[in-house]
Design a protein around this motif. Structure first.
Motif, PDB file in Angstrom:
ATOM      1  N   GLU A 267      -0.970  -3.491  -2.507  1.00  0.00           N
ATOM      2  CA  GLU A 267      -2.485  -3.316  -2.352  1.00  0.00           C
ATOM      3  C   GLU A 267      -3.020  -3.451  -0.989  1.00  0.00           C
ATOM      4  OE1 GLU A 267      -3.956  -6.139  -5.095  1.00  0.00           O
ATOM      5  OE2 GLU A 267      -3.544  -4.750  -7.055  1.00  0.00           O
ATOM      6  N   TRP A 268      -2.194  -4.410  -0.275  1.00  0.00           N
ATOM      7  CA  TRP A 268      -2.668  -4.426   1.136  1.00  0.00           C
ATOM      8  C   TRP A 268      -2.326  -3.226   2.019  1.00  0.00           C
ATOM      9  CZ3 TRP A 268       0.319  -5.737   5.612  1.00  0.00           C
ATOM     10  CH2 TRP A 268      -0.171  -5.891   6.761  1.00  0.00           C
ATOM     11  N   ILE A 269      -1.310  -2.770   1.727  1.00  0.00           N
ATOM     12  CA  ILE A 269      -0.736  -1.505   2.549  1.00  0.00           C
ATOM     13  C   ILE A 269      -1.447  -0.347   2.128  1.00  0.00           C
ATOM     14  CG2 ILE A 269       1.096   0.280   2.532  1.00  0.00           C
ATOM     15  CD1 ILE A 269       2.920  -2.047   2.165  1.00  0.00           C
ATOM     16  N   GLU A 270      -1.909  -0.159   0.739  1.00  0.00           N
ATOM     17  CA  GLU A 270      -2.608   0.709   0.610  1.00  0.00           C
ATOM     18  C   GLU A 270      -4.158   0.947   1.159  1.00  0.00           C
ATOM     19  OE1 GLU A 270      -0.862   2.348  -3.665  1.00  0.00           O
ATOM     20  OE2 GLU A 270      -2.570   0.940  -3.814  1.00  0.00           O
ATOM     21  N   ALA A 271      -4.794  -0.384   1.119  1.00  0.00           N
ATOM     22  CA  ALA A 271      -6.345  -0.779   1.687  1.00  0.00           C
ATOM     23  C   ALA A 271      -6.082  -0.656   3.150  1.00  0.00           C
ATOM     24  CB  ALA A 271      -6.377  -2.392   1.483  1.00  0.00           C
ATOM     25  N   VAL A 272      -5.001  -1.105   3.977  1.00  0.00           N
ATOM     26  CA  VAL A 272      -4.894  -0.607   5.369  1.00  0.00           C
ATOM     27  C   VAL A 272      -4.715   0.601   5.885  1.00  0.00           C
ATOM     28  CG1 VAL A 272      -3.681  -1.225   7.342  1.00  0.00           C
ATOM     29  CG2 VAL A 272      -4.388  -3.120   5.912  1.00  0.00           C
ATOM     30  N   THR A 273      -4.012   1.393   5.053  1.00  0.00           N
ATOM     31  CA  THR A 273      -3.658   2.702   5.417  1.00  0.00           C
ATOM     32  C   THR A 273      -4.472   3.776   4.895  1.00  0.00           C
ATOM     33  OG1 THR A 273      -2.079   3.113   3.542  1.00  0.00           O
ATOM     34  CG2 THR A 273      -1.038   2.335   5.320  1.00  0.00           C
ATOM     35  N   GLY A 274      -5.263   3.398   3.852  1.00  0.00           N
ATOM     36  CA  GLY A 274      -6.181   4.056   3.023  1.00  0.00           C
ATOM     37  C   GLY A 274      -5.507   5.244   2.092  1.00  0.00           C
ATOM     38  N   GLU A 275      -4.399   5.151   1.705  1.00  0.00           N
ATOM     39  CA  GLU A 275      -3.264   6.010   0.971  1.00  0.00           C
ATOM     40  C   GLU A 275      -2.792   5.353  -0.160  1.00  0.00           C
ATOM     41  OE1 GLU A 275      -0.791   8.378   3.226  1.00  0.00           O
ATOM     42  OE2 GLU A 275      -1.810   8.305   4.961  1.00  0.00           O
ATOM     43  N   ARG A 276      -2.890   6.104  -1.096  1.00  0.00           N
ATOM     44  CA  ARG A 276      -2.113   5.367  -2.390  1.00  0.00           C
ATOM     45  C   ARG A 276      -0.564   5.691  -2.316  1.00  0.00           C
ATOM     46  NH1 ARG A 276      -4.039   2.644  -6.219  1.00  0.00           N
ATOM     47  NH2 ARG A 276      -2.750   3.683  -7.841  1.00  0.00           N
ATOM     48  N   PHE A 277       0.362   4.738  -2.738  1.00  0.00           N
ATOM     49  CA  PHE A 277       1.776   4.695  -2.794  1.00  0.00           C
ATOM     50  C   PHE A 277       2.144   6.360  -3.562  1.00  0.00           C
ATOM     51  CE2 PHE A 277       4.294   0.719  -2.153  1.00  0.00           C
ATOM     52  CZ  PHE A 277       3.452   0.286  -1.078  1.00  0.00           C
ATOM     53  N   PRO A 278       2.928   7.110  -3.005  1.00  0.00           N
ATOM     54  CA  PRO A 278       3.117   8.377  -3.791  1.00  0.00           C
ATOM     55  C   PRO A 278       3.861   8.010  -5.188  1.00  0.00           C
ATOM     56  CG  PRO A 278       4.933   7.739  -2.143  1.00  0.00           C
ATOM     57  CD  PRO A 278       3.853   6.740  -1.882  1.00  0.00           C
ATOM     58  N   THR A 279       4.231   6.890  -5.684  1.00  0.00           N
ATOM     59  CA  THR A 279       4.974   6.481  -6.807  1.00  0.00           C
ATOM     60  C   THR A 279       4.528   5.090  -7.051  1.00  0.00           C
ATOM     61  OG1 THR A 279       6.796   6.401  -8.084  1.00  0.00           O
ATOM     62  CG2 THR A 279       7.224   6.031  -5.538  1.00  0.00           C
ATOM     63  N   ASP A 280       4.575   4.837  -8.576  1.00  0.00           N
ATOM     64  CA  ASP A 280       4.459   3.405  -8.821  1.00  0.00           C
ATOM     65  C   ASP A 280       5.778   2.678  -8.710  1.00  0.00           C
ATOM     66  OD1 ASP A 280       1.854   3.830  -9.828  1.00  0.00           O
ATOM     67  OD2 ASP A 280       2.442   4.362 -11.786  1.00  0.00           O
TER      68      ASP A 280
END
Length: 141
Positions: A25-38
């Protein structure tokens, strides 16, 4: 062979899905990108997301991110991330080994490195999102 299995089992059971969720969640919030896979391990294994994270924390810290190509090129991303993380202030002892991430041998160490990176980001006055995680301390009666 049995020892290898025992070590892998010990590492697997150290994984903390709540920590992984918080890191994601932190990485997605900082980068503004969703992970490409779950699949957390799969999403991190080529280092692309980690390099993007470093470039958000310190622009230009990873000058070239390999987004395609053979495994050697993709594995280079991990080394680029590791160098940038150490230069940013993450202690070398908190930076994972390439095999921990690329070969998915110890994803918990990768997660701990992400937590360390968040801690250093706060020390470096990063004013973006903060990693949110509640530790589960034992309750004693």
């Amino acid at each position: 062979m049995a020892l290898d299995r025992a070590v892998k089992d010990k590492i697997f059971y150290k994984q903390d899905s709540e920590q992984e969720k918080a890191a994601r969640e932190w990485i997605e919030a900082v980068t503004g990108e969703r992970f490409p896979t779950d699949d957390y391990e799969e999403a991190l294994h080529d280092g692309i997301i980690l390099c993007k994270l470093m470039n958000k924390l310190k622009p230009g810290s990873v000058p070239k991110i390999h987004t395609q190509g053979c495994s050697i090129k993709l594995r280079e991303n991990i080394g680029l991330f590791q160098n940038a993380a150490r230069a940013y202030g993450v202690n070398a002892s908190e930076v994972f080994q390439a095999v921990d991430c690329f070969d998915k041998q110890n994803i918990q160490q990768v997660t701990l490195c992400i937590f360390a990176l968040n801690r250093i980001a706060q020390k470096n006055n990063f004013n973006g999102p903060k990693l949110k995680y509640q530790t589960k301390l034992p309750v004693y009666d």
